[in-house]
Scaffold this motif. Sequence first.
Motif, PDB file in Angstrom:
ATOM      1  N   TRP A 110       0.809  -1.222   0.000  1.00 63.08           N
ATOM      2  CA  TRP A 110       0.000   0.000   0.000  1.00 63.08           C
ATOM      3  C   TRP A 110       0.833   1.258   0.000  1.00 63.08           C
ATOM      4  O   TRP A 110       1.813   1.363   0.730  1.00 63.08           O
ATOM      5  CB  TRP A 110      -0.931  -0.005   1.225  1.00 63.08           C
ATOM      6  N   ASN A 111       0.394   2.229  -0.794  1.00 63.51           N
ATOM      7  CA  ASN A 111       1.037   3.539  -0.856  1.00 63.51           C
ATOM      8  C   ASN A 111       0.280   4.504   0.061  1.00 63.51           C
ATOM      9  O   ASN A 111      -0.903   4.745  -0.138  1.00 63.51           O
ATOM     10  CB  ASN A 111       0.995   4.058  -2.294  1.00 63.51           C
ATOM     11  N   THR A 112       1.003   5.017   1.054  1.00 60.71           N
ATOM     12  CA  THR A 112       0.384   5.947   2.008  1.00 60.71           C
ATOM     13  C   THR A 112       1.040   7.323   1.919  1.00 60.71           C
ATOM     14  O   THR A 112       0.812   8.168   2.769  1.00 60.71           O
ATOM     15  CB  THR A 112       0.528   5.418   3.447  1.00 60.71           C
ATOM     16  N   THR A 113       1.860   7.532   0.894  1.00 60.73           N
ATOM     17  CA  THR A 113       2.632   8.784   0.821  1.00 60.73           C
ATOM     18  C   THR A 113       2.011   9.803  -0.125  1.00 60.73           C
ATOM     19  O   THR A 113       2.662  10.750  -0.538  1.00 60.73           O
ATOM     20  CB  THR A 113       4.079   8.503   0.368  1.00 60.73           C
ATOM     21  N   GLU A 114       0.741   9.587  -0.487  1.00 56.70           N
ATOM     22  CA  GLU A 114       0.110  10.522  -1.405  1.00 56.70           C
ATOM     23  C   GLU A 114      -0.226  11.835  -0.702  1.00 56.70           C
ATOM     24  O   GLU A 114      -0.419  11.875   0.508  1.00 56.70           O
ATOM     25  CB  GLU A 114      -1.155   9.889  -1.966  1.00 56.70           C
ATOM     26  N   ALA A 115      -0.300  12.878  -1.504  1.00 62.67           N
ATOM     27  CA  ALA A 115      -0.524  14.219  -0.960  1.00 62.67           C
ATOM     28  C   ALA A 115      -1.918  14.359  -0.342  1.00 62.67           C
ATOM     29  O   ALA A 115      -2.845  13.637  -0.711  1.00 62.67           O
ATOM     30  CB  ALA A 115      -0.356  15.246  -2.076  1.00 62.67           C
TER      31      ALA A 115
ATOM     32  N   HIS B  59      -5.484   5.107   1.428  1.00 61.44           N
ATOM     33  CA  HIS B  59      -4.494   4.078   1.081  1.00 61.44           C
ATOM     34  C   HIS B  59      -4.744   3.670  -0.368  1.00 61.44           C
ATOM     35  O   HIS B  59      -5.892   3.506  -0.768  1.00 61.44           O
ATOM     36  CB  HIS B  59      -4.643   2.846   1.979  1.00 61.44           C
ATOM     37  N   LEU B  60      -3.669   3.474  -1.119  1.00 64.86           N
ATOM     38  CA  LEU B  60      -3.767   3.140  -2.549  1.00 64.86           C
ATOM     39  C   LEU B  60      -2.838   1.978  -2.867  1.00 64.86           C
ATOM     40  O   LEU B  60      -1.730   1.906  -2.329  1.00 64.86           O
ATOM     41  CB  LEU B  60      -3.321   4.361  -3.367  1.00 64.86           C
ATOM     42  N   SER B  61      -3.290   1.083  -3.727  1.00 65.16           N
ATOM     43  CA  SER B  61      -2.397   0.023  -4.190  1.00 65.16           C
ATOM     44  C   SER B  61      -2.713  -0.387  -5.620  1.00 65.16           C
ATOM     45  O   SER B  61      -3.874  -0.431  -6.022  1.00 65.16           O
ATOM     46  CB  SER B  61      -2.495  -1.210  -3.292  1.00 65.16           C
TER      47      SER B  61
HETATM   48  C1  LIG Z   1       2.870   6.626  -4.159  1.00 67.11           C
HETATM   49  O1  LIG Z   1       2.544   8.005  -4.049  1.00 67.11           O
HETATM   50  C2  LIG Z   1       3.575   8.883  -4.437  1.00 67.11           C
HETATM   51  C3  LIG Z   1       3.123  10.299  -4.191  1.00 67.11           C
HETATM   52  O2  LIG Z   1       1.952  10.581  -4.906  1.00 67.11           O
HETATM   53  C4  LIG Z   1       3.924   8.654  -5.892  1.00 67.11           C
HETATM   54  O3  LIG Z   1       5.012   9.463  -6.239  1.00 67.11           O
HETATM   55  C5  LIG Z   1       4.269   7.193  -6.121  1.00 67.11           C
HETATM   56  O4  LIG Z   1       4.444   6.959  -7.494  1.00 67.11           O
HETATM   57  C6  LIG Z   1       3.178   6.283  -5.600  1.00 67.11           C
HETATM   58  N1  LIG Z   1       3.580   4.892  -5.702  1.00 67.11           N
HETATM   59  C7  LIG Z   1       2.778   3.948  -6.210  1.00 67.11           C
HETATM   60  C8  LIG Z   1       3.304   2.560  -6.170  1.00 67.11           C
HETATM   61  O5  LIG Z   1       1.665   4.186  -6.669  1.00 67.11           O
END
Ligand SMILES: *[C@@H]1O[C@H](CO)[C@@H](O)[C@H](O)[C@H]1NC(C)=O
Length: 161
Positions: A47-52, A63-65
């Motif tokens: 999961w990607n939790t680093t989105e703005a 949360h995104l995956s």
């Molecule tokens: C996760 O989020 C960051 C920030 O938006 C982005 O740069 C990155 O590509 C994302 N990673 C995935 C695996 O989606």
Amino acid sequence: MTSFPLPLRLLILALSFEIQAVLAVTTITNVTVDDQDPAILYSPEDWNTTEAYNSLDYGGYHHLSGQSSAFAIFNFTGVAIYFLSPLWPYAVGARLVLDGQIPPVFVDLQDHSQPVNSTGGAETVSSAVVWGFENLTLGNHSLQVEFAQGQSQYVVVDAFM
Ligand SMILES: *[C@@H]1O[C@H](CO)[C@@H](O)[C@H](O)[C@H]1NC(C)=O
Ligand SMILES: *[C@@H]1O[C@H](CO)[C@@H](O)[C@H](O)[C@H]1NC(C)=O
Ligand SMILES: *[C@@H]1O[C@H](CO)[C@@H](O)[C@H](O)[C@H]1NC(C)=O
Ligand SMILES: *[C@@H]1O[C@H](CO)[C@@H](O)[C@H](O)[C@H]1NC(C)=O
Ligand SMILES: *[C@@H]1O[C@H](CO)[C@@H](O)[C@H](O)[C@H]1NC(C)=O
Ligand SMILES: *[C@@H]1O[C@H](CO)[C@@H](O)[C@H](O)[C@H]1NC(C)=O
């Protein structure tokens, strides 16, 4: 109450239980659980939790995956469950499994009112209830969110209620 005869005392007791039962029914409330809540178990490293920050997310984040192995489990005690999410202008969706019930329910999280944005990007519709199940027996239940293989590009968890 001790001055009342026994049958009357039993009647009063029965009525007080009745009133308590009615009060219990009327105190049902919706509790929203954000995606960052520790009550949600996420499959590791998917999961990607680093989105703005985005005000269209419940609580500002989700949360995104894009991983086919991604899942999240939310165990809860209650009588209903709702899945809240924004919508995106491309293929986002989730497979939901409630209490192990097969087949899973597919929830489409694409904003079909917009042209498809092939570069991805932010959501276009604010988070809202997109799926729900009511009238569950009061007790412990489990909702599993899974990547929808073959149906969408990304799976998202924004909030449960
Ligand atoms: C996760 O989020 C960051 C920030 O938006 C982005 O740069 C990155 O590509 C994302 N990673 C995935 C695996 O989606
Ligand atoms: C909880 O939220 C759902 C979905 O918005 C709504 O239909 C329901 O009436 C709400 N229940 C309570 C007890 O407020
Ligand atoms: C959630 O509930 C399911 C079904 O009862 C159980 O198998 C699982 O271990 C629970 N998971 C967590 C994280 O509590
Ligand atoms: C598609 O998304 C990107 C990244 O968020 C954005 O810069 C671009 O304006 C969007 N394109 C359209 C047609 O909305
Ligand atoms: C849940 O039960 C209530 C009261 O019995 C009923 O009005 C309602 O339609 C039911 N909802 C669902 C989704 O079955
Ligand atoms: C429901 O879950 C809670 C917390 O995990 C546990 O303490 C309780 O015993 C469970 N109740 C039932 C009826 O399984």
